[in-house]
Motif scaffolding. Structure first.
Motif, PDB file in Angstrom:
ATOM      1  N   THR A 283      18.354  83.873  14.866  1.00 26.75           N
ATOM      2  CA  THR A 283      17.563  82.672  14.578  1.00 26.75           C
ATOM      3  C   THR A 283      17.345  82.521  13.070  1.00 26.75           C
ATOM      4  OG1 THR A 283      16.442  82.843  16.707  1.00 26.75           O
ATOM      5  CG2 THR A 283      15.305  81.603  14.987  1.00 26.75           C
TER       6      THR A 283
ATOM      7  N   PRO B  65      10.016  89.458  12.960  1.00 31.43           N
ATOM      8  CA  PRO B  65      11.475  89.622  12.939  1.00 31.43           C
ATOM      9  C   PRO B  65      12.221  88.417  12.386  1.00 31.43           C
ATOM     10  CG  PRO B  65      10.682  89.360  15.193  1.00 31.43           C
ATOM     11  CD  PRO B  65       9.467  89.517  14.324  1.00 31.43           C
ATOM     12  N   VAL B  66      11.722  87.215  12.614  1.00 32.27           N
ATOM     13  CA  VAL B  66      12.403  86.042  12.078  1.00 32.27           C
ATOM     14  C   VAL B  66      12.108  85.913  10.587  1.00 32.27           C
ATOM     15  CG1 VAL B  66      12.618  83.528  12.170  1.00 32.27           C
ATOM     16  CG2 VAL B  66      12.427  84.822  14.299  1.00 32.27           C
TER      17      VAL B  66
ATOM     18  N   GLY C 240      -0.342  87.270   7.368  1.00 27.52           N
ATOM     19  CA  GLY C 240      -1.760  87.455   7.667  1.00 27.52           C
ATOM     20  C   GLY C 240      -2.256  88.805   7.175  1.00 27.52           C
TER      21      GLY C 240
ATOM     22  N   LYS D 154       0.298  93.302   5.275  1.00 23.83           N
ATOM     23  CA  LYS D 154       1.566  92.630   5.582  1.00 23.83           C
ATOM     24  C   LYS D 154       2.178  92.057   4.300  1.00 23.83           C
ATOM     25  CE  LYS D 154       0.633  91.291  10.409  1.00 23.83           C
ATOM     26  NZ  LYS D 154       0.552  90.164  11.363  1.00 23.83           N
TER      27      LYS D 154
ATOM     28  N   HIS E  38      -2.499  84.003   4.329  1.00 23.53           N
ATOM     29  CA  HIS E  38      -2.984  82.675   4.759  1.00 23.53           C
ATOM     30  C   HIS E  38      -4.446  82.693   5.195  1.00 23.53           C
ATOM     31  CE1 HIS E  38      -2.651  83.490   9.131  1.00 23.53           C
ATOM     32  NE2 HIS E  38      -1.515  84.090   8.860  1.00 23.53           N
TER      33      HIS E  38
ATOM     34  N   ASN F 255       7.917  78.313  10.677  1.00 21.76           N
ATOM     35  CA  ASN F 255       7.647  79.181  11.828  1.00 21.76           C
ATOM     36  C   ASN F 255       6.292  78.928  12.462  1.00 21.76           C
ATOM     37  OD1 ASN F 255       9.928  80.807  12.014  1.00 21.76           O
ATOM     38  ND2 ASN F 255       9.169  82.321  10.546  1.00 21.76           N
TER      39      ASN F 255
ATOM     40  N   CYS G 228      11.741  75.818  13.146  1.00 23.37           N
ATOM     41  CA  CYS G 228      12.084  76.919  14.045  1.00 23.37           C
ATOM     42  C   CYS G 228      10.989  77.153  15.077  1.00 23.37           C
ATOM     43  CB  CYS G 228      12.298  78.181  13.191  1.00 23.37           C
ATOM     44  SG  CYS G 228      12.563  79.660  14.134  1.00 23.37           S
ATOM     45  N   GLY G 229       9.738  77.127  14.645  1.00 22.81           N
ATOM     46  CA  GLY G 229       8.632  77.384  15.565  1.00 22.81           C
ATOM     47  C   GLY G 229       7.329  76.905  14.981  1.00 22.81           C
TER      48      GLY G 229
ATOM     49  N   SER H  94       1.291  78.654  15.370  1.00 23.59           N
ATOM     50  CA  SER H  94      -0.166  78.444  15.260  1.00 23.59           C
ATOM     51  C   SER H  94      -0.664  77.442  16.304  1.00 23.59           C
ATOM     52  CB  SER H  94      -0.539  77.955  13.856  1.00 23.59           C
ATOM     53  OG  SER H  94      -0.190  76.590  13.682  1.00 23.59           O
TER      54      SER H  94
ATOM     55  N   TYR I 207       0.724  77.182  19.586  1.00 25.39           N
ATOM     56  CA  TYR I 207       1.181  77.448  20.959  1.00 25.39           C
ATOM     57  C   TYR I 207       0.032  77.552  21.967  1.00 25.39           C
ATOM     58  CZ  TYR I 207       5.888  78.359  19.074  1.00 25.39           C
ATOM     59  OH  TYR I 207       7.110  78.261  18.457  1.00 25.39           O
TER      60      TYR I 207
ATOM     61  N   PHE J  56      15.740  73.243  15.847  1.00 20.88           N
ATOM     62  CA  PHE J  56      16.881  73.895  16.505  1.00 20.88           C
ATOM     63  C   PHE J  56      16.374  74.891  17.546  1.00 20.88           C
ATOM     64  CE2 PHE J  56      16.963  78.204  14.577  1.00 20.88           C
ATOM     65  CZ  PHE J  56      16.031  78.029  13.569  1.00 20.88           C
TER      66      PHE J  56
ATOM     67  N   ILE K 195      17.915  78.201  19.235  1.00 18.58           N
ATOM     68  CA  ILE K 195      18.966  79.021  18.663  1.00 18.58           C
ATOM     69  C   ILE K 195      20.305  79.011  19.416  1.00 18.58           C
ATOM     70  CG2 ILE K 195      17.949  81.206  19.531  1.00 18.58           C
ATOM     71  CD1 ILE K 195      20.075  80.626  16.359  1.00 18.58           C
TER      72      ILE K 195
ATOM     73  N   ASN L  27       0.484  91.882  15.659  1.00 17.00           N
ATOM     74  CA  ASN L  27       1.714  92.681  15.488  1.00 17.00           C
ATOM     75  C   ASN L  27       2.069  92.825  14.022  1.00 17.00           C
ATOM     76  OD1 ASN L  27       2.357  89.784  15.565  1.00 17.00           O
ATOM     77  ND2 ASN L  27       4.465  90.452  15.271  1.00 17.00           N
TER      78      ASN L  27
HETATM   79  P1  NDP Z   1       6.364  87.147  14.967  1.00 20.06           P
HETATM   80  O1  NDP Z   1       6.643  88.533  15.401  1.00 20.06           O
HETATM   81  O2  NDP Z   1       6.389  86.852  13.507  1.00 20.06           O
HETATM   82  O3  NDP Z   1       4.932  86.796  15.592  1.00 20.06           O
HETATM   83  C1  NDP Z   1       4.266  85.626  15.365  1.00 20.06           C
HETATM   84  C2  NDP Z   1       3.492  85.672  14.037  1.00 20.06           C
HETATM   85  O4  NDP Z   1       3.004  84.392  13.742  1.00 20.06           O
HETATM   86  C3  NDP Z   1       2.234  86.531  14.075  1.00 20.06           C
HETATM   87  O5  NDP Z   1       2.490  87.900  13.906  1.00 20.06           O
HETATM   88  C4  NDP Z   1       1.436  85.954  12.917  1.00 20.06           C
HETATM   89  O6  NDP Z   1       1.805  86.619  11.708  1.00 20.06           O
HETATM   90  C5  NDP Z   1       1.938  84.497  12.837  1.00 20.06           C
HETATM   91  N1  NDP Z   1       0.861  83.583  13.202  1.00 20.06           N
HETATM   92  C6  NDP Z   1       0.229  83.491  14.391  1.00 20.06           C
HETATM   93  N2  NDP Z   1      -0.736  82.539  14.323  1.00 20.06           N
HETATM   94  C7  NDP Z   1      -0.682  82.031  13.070  1.00 20.06           C
HETATM   95  C8  NDP Z   1      -1.413  81.014  12.390  1.00 20.06           C
HETATM   96  N3  NDP Z   1      -2.406  80.334  12.998  1.00 20.06           N
HETATM   97  N4  NDP Z   1      -1.090  80.733  11.109  1.00 20.06           N
HETATM   98  C9  NDP Z   1      -0.105  81.408  10.488  1.00 20.06           C
HETATM   99  N5  NDP Z   1       0.623  82.393  11.077  1.00 20.06           N
HETATM  100  C10 NDP Z   1       0.340  82.689  12.357  1.00 20.06           C
HETATM  101  O7  NDP Z   1       7.317  86.102  15.698  1.00 20.06           O
HETATM  102  P2  NDP Z   1       8.896  85.891  15.627  1.00 20.06           P
HETATM  103  O8  NDP Z   1       9.429  86.363  14.325  1.00 20.06           O
HETATM  104  O9  NDP Z   1       9.490  86.409  16.875  1.00 20.06           O
HETATM  105  O10 NDP Z   1       8.996  84.299  15.671  1.00 20.06           O
HETATM  106  C11 NDP Z   1       8.640  83.502  14.559  1.00 20.06           C
HETATM  107  C12 NDP Z   1       8.743  82.017  14.934  1.00 20.06           C
HETATM  108  O11 NDP Z   1      10.087  81.713  15.278  1.00 20.06           O
HETATM  109  C13 NDP Z   1       7.891  81.615  16.129  1.00 20.06           C
HETATM  110  O12 NDP Z   1       7.349  80.347  15.896  1.00 20.06           O
HETATM  111  C14 NDP Z   1       8.906  81.530  17.259  1.00 20.06           C
HETATM  112  O13 NDP Z   1       8.493  80.690  18.299  1.00 20.06           O
HETATM  113  C15 NDP Z   1      10.101  80.995  16.504  1.00 20.06           C
HETATM  114  N6  NDP Z   1      11.403  81.207  17.153  1.00 20.06           N
HETATM  115  C16 NDP Z   1      12.175  80.107  17.366  1.00 20.06           C
HETATM  116  C17 NDP Z   1      13.438  80.210  17.905  1.00 20.06           C
HETATM  117  C18 NDP Z   1      14.263  78.980  18.063  1.00 20.06           C
HETATM  118  O14 NDP Z   1      15.335  79.050  18.679  1.00 20.06           O
HETATM  119  N7  NDP Z   1      13.855  77.846  17.540  1.00 20.06           N
HETATM  120  C19 NDP Z   1      13.966  81.516  18.328  1.00 20.06           C
HETATM  121  C20 NDP Z   1      13.098  82.644  17.998  1.00 20.06           C
HETATM  122  C21 NDP Z   1      11.844  82.474  17.441  1.00 20.06           C
HETATM  123  P3  NDP Z   1       0.799  86.743  10.463  1.00 20.06           P
HETATM  124  O15 NDP Z   1      -0.273  87.704  10.874  1.00 20.06           O
HETATM  125  O16 NDP Z   1       1.652  87.252   9.373  1.00 20.06           O
HETATM  126  O17 NDP Z   1       0.253  85.380  10.206  1.00 20.06           O
END
Ligand code: NDP
Length: 337
Positions: A129, A154-155, A175, A179, A195, A218, A240-241, A244, A246, A275, A277, A326
């Motif tokens: 992705t 991971p992304v 966050g 990190k 943030h 994201n 991508c995502g 915040s 969901y 997109f 993926i 995480n």
């Molecule tokens: P992560 O392991 O990075 O987990 C999600 C992270 O989002 C959290 O650890 C947190 O990190 C952050 N987050 C949660 N709430 C908030 C908020 N309110 N404001 C800011 N940051 C927040 O996830 P992935 O790496 O697996 O996925 C990242 C994104 O990619 C997601 O949106 C996912 O849905 C999307 N995705 C899309 C795909 C596609 O095909 N379009 C495929 C795979 C993933 P922190 O504490 O650092 O803020």
């Protein structure tokens, strides 16, 4: 065979009533089937969408069905050519100890892959992705500035590291100070902004003195609010995502800024493209796999994984993922009893 079934559709954040643990017999593989024992279950933000019956790009999980999920499993018994007992496979077995498979959509990883669980992260869906969204939509050029949030997931971590390999300035958003320090010190980002900080938007602007050319989206929400004014003319935004949002049950209170956003896209000649993926870029997977394996072997890409033991802990670990508990790619080591 322990199985987590969807018990009810969450309103807002999932809780202890969302999933229900159930016991079933271990199934017997029939003709053309194999029995898989789940070793690792991937936890991913998209799973929140599968719990909901809102319109999406993929079908929801039905109430009473096993929760879906990517897994690395071992073949226990096989009536299928090409799969031997002991083979590790990348499968979509879901939140359960054992599953039957007819081999469709299953990748054989061999008897002794170096890091079996990495097929759920850097060498699998999230890594792909990051690579595809950044290179195909973001199209970064050397010297440009890339911004990415969820920067240690991971992304995000992969987007930033690829950005550095391509000669860009990379500004992460994550966050908390721990990190952010990881993103800069270990992953090589040029800056990373917390943030949660009260002056987050100001700090982001200072860390992006030449504006932002690629914003890899994201998270949405207030991070997007802070990024939009910093976008340069012709900036690209791979959508991508929106993690915040969901768990959101309604749109944020006004004012309605949709027309302001459309004006920004028009004036700055922005490209924003969503997109999904495998749907969008599936044919590029072999190219990604080759490139990423090379980078990892050469020590050019680092990968942080957070392994949590016990299938019983999966719901809590998933709820925490959406809150940012995480630190790195979260996987469950299933650990059958
Ligand atoms: P992560 O392991 O990075 O987990 C999600 C992270 O989002 C959290 O650890 C947190 O990190 C952050 N987050 C949660 N709430 C908030 C908020 N309110 N404001 C800011 N940051 C927040 O996830 P992935 O790496 O697996 O996925 C990242 C994104 O990619 C997601 O949106 C996912 O849905 C999307 N995705 C899309 C795909 C596609 O095909 N379009 C495929 C795979 C993933 P922190 O504490 O650092 O803020």
């Amino acid at each position: 065979n322990r199985q987590w079934l969807l018990a009810e559709r969450p309103k807002g954040e999932p809780n202890q009533d969302t999933l229900r643990l159930s016991e079933a017999d271990i199934p017997e593989p029939g003709e053309g089937q194999m029995l898989l024992r789940t070793e690792y279950l991937s936890l991913d933000p998209y799973m929140r969408g599968r719990m909901s019956d809102a319109e999406s790009y993929a079908a929801s999980v039905e109430i009473g069905d096993v929760m879906v999920g990517g897994t690395v499993a071992q073949v226990v018994r096989s009536n299928l050519q090409g799969f031997q007992p002991g083979d590790y496979v990348l499968s979509f077995s879901g939140w359960q100890d054992y599953a039957l498979s007819d081999g469709a959509g299953v990748t054989n990883l061999g008897q002794s892959p170096d890091h079996p669980s990495w097929a759920l992260g850097i060498l699998g869906m999230p890594g792909f992705t990051a690579w595809a969204g950044l290179t195909q939509i973001g199209e970064p050029k050397s010297g440009e500035t890339i911004c990415v949030a969820a920067a240690t997931g991971p992304v995000g971590a992969t987007v930033g590291q690829i950005g550095k390999l391509l000669g860009c300035r990379v500004v992460g958003i994550a966050g908390g100070p721990e990190k952010c320090a990881h993103a800069v010190d270990d992953l090589g980002f040029d800056a990373c902004i917390d943030h949660h900080a009260a002056d987050f938007a100001d700090q982001l602007a200072k860390a992006s003195p030449d504006g932002i050319d690629v914003y890899f989206e994201n998270v949405g929400g207030k991070v997007l609010d802070a990024v939009l004014p910093l976008l340069n003319d012709h900036a690209r935004v791979p959508v991508c995502g929106l993690v915040s949002q969901y768990n959101a049950t309604k749109l944020p209170d006004g004012p309605d800024r949709l027309n302001w956003l459309m004006g920004l896209i028009l004036r700055k000649k922005l490209k924003m493209q969503g997109f999904i993926i495998f749907d969008s870029f599936g044919s590029l997977y072999p190219e990604f796999a080759r490139q990423m394996s090379e980078w990892i072997e050469a020590g050019k890409i680092k990968y942080r994984e957070e392994v949590i033991d016990g299938l019983e802990n999966a719901p809590e670990a998933f709820i925490g993922l959406l809150r940012g508990d995480n630190f790195g790619k979260r996987v469950i080591r299933v650990g059958q009893k």
